[in-house]
Design a protein around this motif. Structure first.
Motif, PDB file in Angstrom:
ATOM      1  N   UNK A  31      -7.698  -1.442   3.087  1.00 32.58           N
ATOM      2  CA  UNK A  31      -7.442  -2.754   2.482  1.00 32.58           C
ATOM      3  C   UNK A  31      -8.419  -3.757   3.080  1.00 32.58           C
ATOM      4  N   UNK A  32      -8.561  -4.906   2.419  1.00 33.06           N
ATOM      5  CA  UNK A  32      -9.499  -5.939   2.860  1.00 33.06           C
ATOM      6  C   UNK A  32      -8.771  -7.277   2.961  1.00 33.06           C
ATOM      7  N   UNK A  33      -8.890  -7.934   4.114  1.00 33.16           N
ATOM      8  CA  UNK A  33      -8.342  -9.282   4.304  1.00 33.16           C
ATOM      9  C   UNK A  33      -9.513 -10.254   4.408  1.00 33.16           C
ATOM     10  N   UNK A  34      -9.563 -11.245   3.466  1.00 29.78           N
ATOM     11  CA  UNK A  34     -10.648 -12.223   3.487  1.00 29.78           C
ATOM     12  C   UNK A  34     -10.314 -13.340   4.463  1.00 29.78           C
ATOM     13  N   UNK A  35     -11.200 -13.566   5.439  1.00 33.17           N
ATOM     14  CA  UNK A  35     -10.994 -14.616   6.438  1.00 33.17           C
ATOM     15  C   UNK A  35     -11.715 -15.884   6.009  1.00 33.17           C
TER      16      UNK A  35
END
Length: 659
Positions: A31-35
């Motif tokens: 999964x990808x978490x955008x900061x």
């Protein structure tokens, strides 16, 4: 009957392992978490099947292999921010590696922050290499294809360039009558017999191991233990037989991990068996084994293993306790059986066929030979009185094995030399080394010199003198073969081929024949002279190829047919010479897998697989100049079969010419 449950459990281990492996013991997702606009957090999660575990990136050195991430184009499209973090791990001391290992159970989560250097990047590829273990450890890798904006990942793998497409297409032949290749009428007439030979070699190795000081004294002690500990004679016999069965089972189980490492590349077994550095590694290992047998040091497994197994056998009792007793024997006898098992492993890499299957067959033969005395002497205890007493003769057995290990070691070094085209161990040098080794063994057997662990000097026994005479006779046989007084047919396939000589020869082909080592050149010559083609897929380190050349091609009826009637094209699939830069290319299989073709051997190995759906050597095909298949393919066959096959191909070629 109490032992039946654990017995069935142990018998089901291999099937359970294969089932678990096929079911993917670790399932991965990401999964990808955008900061921010340029910063992202990548999360890699693995669900691990019950009983399995995956090692941390930071597990201690000297233990099992750690997990390792490879971030493609890191430092170019993006940079890594800090280290890859991990979820909660478990630490446990390993008695095998004697280090504290760190691993995951049930779930593994890795987190890595990145910062974009190229704001246009929208997808990233990350490769994970990891080791997952249960009763065995399996190395695996997984490719994460990550889209940063949530859109579908677009595979950007570079397409083949025009040169690769053209060279790849040139490998594919427009064969006529290709259906003949699938009839299998004459394919490897020795396939099944080879397995019996390997089983016989394993059995012979087990018999030799029985004569070593690690095993021989255990026979009367163990049999007496079973017969005296049981109230009923029949029960003592049953326990001894069960003990023997467990010995066979243990050596069978030891071979199973080799079945778990298959590859999609059909050439992988040939690549392993002919790998230069693997052959050098075998050479070093066999030299170590030899000097261990010579008494300069002793190879042993950790004593704690034997102590634990012995303790377990005492506590558990019953059938399971007998299993642990058998396992204890396998561990404590390793210093004598280990080098013999190493020789068995080496022999399976030299033999044709599947290495893992060969090893399993050999291991079962080895275990059966070790187990038989315990069962037979339990059934007929009076036979124990006829056993010779332990003594110096067992040391002699170990030393003789040491010389044999050294001889086999130089076979592996010769393979590396042939494949690497070093030009060092030519046929005469190889035979000279073997002559020195067997002369030294002869001198030892006749008591001319001694080794450190030899006991007091005694009168030579008749048996030792007999083996001394045999060793001397073999040395003389090698000497007359060195000077080509007689052909070394008993050793066909072991020495380098006769054209790999310190003496300059007119031909660098087997038996002085004229041959082509490039397919297109050979076909052009065949068209020009209107001759059929004998296509020979061979290898520098192929033992059965040498046997065919020295025992079949050399026959007075076969040789003139090959020399006068056919155009011989010999393609060496293990040739490690690099292709010129202009001839290197990437080949794309129908499955989509891309393979880099950088050496001559890779080119001809791929050529064989693509056109003939085969990956073994020797492999012979008869072709007309216009690429019509004239007969079914053959591999290792006898003189009569090969002669008839060649004549049949000639007849079909002549008929096609008259049409």
């Amino acid at each position: 009957m109490r032992f039946l449950v654990p017995l069935l459990g142990f018998l089901l281990i291999p099937f359970y392992l294969f089932a678990q492996t096929d079911a993917n013991p670790a399932l991965w997702s990401h999964s990808v978490n955008k900061i921010s606009d340029t910063e992202y957090e990548l999360v890699f999660k693995g669900k691990i099947a019950d009983g399995w575990h995956v090692y941390s990136q930071y597990t201690a050195e000297g233990g099992s292999l750690p997990s390792e991430f490879t971030f493609e184009k890191a430092g170019e499209d993006y940079e890594l921010v800090g280290k890859t973090e991990e979820s909660e791990t478990i630490k446990e001391y390993s008695d095998i590696f004697e280090v504290e290992e760190t691993f995951f159970k049930k779930e593994a989560v890795f987190t890595q922050k990145i910062k974009l250097l190229n704001p246009d990047v929208r997808q990233i590829s990350v490769n994970l290499f990891y080791q997952i273990c249960k009763e065995v450890c399996i190395p695996k890798d997984y490719l994460f294809q990550i889209s940063l904006d949530g859109n579908a990942f677009v595979d950007t793998q570079k397409s083949l360039d025009e040169k690769s497409v053209a060279l790849g297409e040139s490998l594919k032949l427009d064969l006529k009558n290709k259906n003949l290749l699938n009839q299998g009428g004459l394919t490897d007439s020795e396939g099944k017999s080879n397995l019996w030979v390997i089983f016989g070699l394993g059995f012979l190795g087990g018999l030799i191991a029985l004569l070593t000081p690690c095993v021989f004294p255990m026979i009367p002690l163990t049999v007496s233990f079973f017969t005296k500990q049981s109230n009923q004679k029949s029960k003592g016999i049953a326990n001894a037989v069960l003990y023997g069965f467990f010995i066979v089972l243990i050596y069978f189980l030891l071979s199973l991990p080799f079945h778990l490492f298959n590859s999609v590349d059909s050439q992988i077994l040939n690549t392993i068996a002919t790998n230069i550095w693997l052959n050098v590694f075998f050479f070093v290992i066999f030299v170590v084994f030899a000097f261990s047998f010579f008494g300069y040091f002793e190879l042993t497994l950790p004593s704690s293993w034997a102590n634990k197994m012995d303790s377990a056998s005492s506590k558990v009792g019953g059938g399971l306790g007998i299993f642990f007793m058998a396992l204890t024997l396998a561990i404590v006898s390793f210093s004598c059986t280990g080098p013999i098992l190493g020789g068995l492993l080496g022999s399976t890499t030299l033999a044709e066929g599947n290495v893992a299957t060969n090893l399993t067959i050999g291991m079962v033969g080895f275990g059966l030979a070790l187990a038989l005395p315990f069962a037979l002497f339990a059934l007929f205890p009076t036979w124990l009185n006829s056993l010779p007493k332990s003594g110096g003769w067992m040391t002699t057995v170990k030393v003789v094995l040491g010389f044999l290990e050294l001889a086999l070691a130089f076979k592996f070094l010769s393979n590396a030399d042939l494949v690497g085209n070093w030009g060092i161990f030519k046929r005469e040098i190889f035979l000279g080394i073997w002559i020195v080794l067997f002369v030294l063994m002869t001198l030892y057997l006749f008591g001319i010199f001694r080794f450190p662990h030899d006991g007091p000097k005694k009168r030579l026994s008749s048996t030792r003198k007999l083996f001394g005479v045999l060793s001397l006779a073999f040395s003389i046989y090698l000497i007359v073969g060195l000077f080509n007084i007689v052909p070394l047919k008993l050793l066909s396939g072991f020495p380098p081929p006769d054209f790999y000589s310190v003496v300059q020869t007119e031909s660098d082909c087997p038996l002085g024949l004229d041959c082509f080592k490039d397919f297109e050149e050979g076909v052009a010559y065949a068209k020009e002279n209107n001759k059929p083609i004998l296509l020979d897929f061979t290898g520098w380190a192929c033992v059965n190829c040498r046997k065919m050349e020295e025992n079949v091609w050399s026959d007075s009826d076969v040789y003139p047919i090959i020399k006068e009637e056919y155009v011989l094209i010999s393609l060496y699939v293990d040739d490690r010479k690099e292709l010129p830069d202009g001839e290197k290319f990437d080949f794309k299989y129908e499955s989509g897998r891309i393979k880099s073709i950088e050496t001559i051997g890779q080119k001809w190995g791929t050529f064989q697989t693509v056109n003939f759906n085969a990956a073994s050597q020797p492999y012979y095909v008869l072709l007309s100049p216009n690429l019509e298949i004239l007969n079914d393919a053959v591999q290792y066959v006898d003189v009569e079969t090969y002669e008839a096959w060649l004549k049949s191909g000639l007849k079909k070629h002549q008929l096609s010419m008259n049409k």
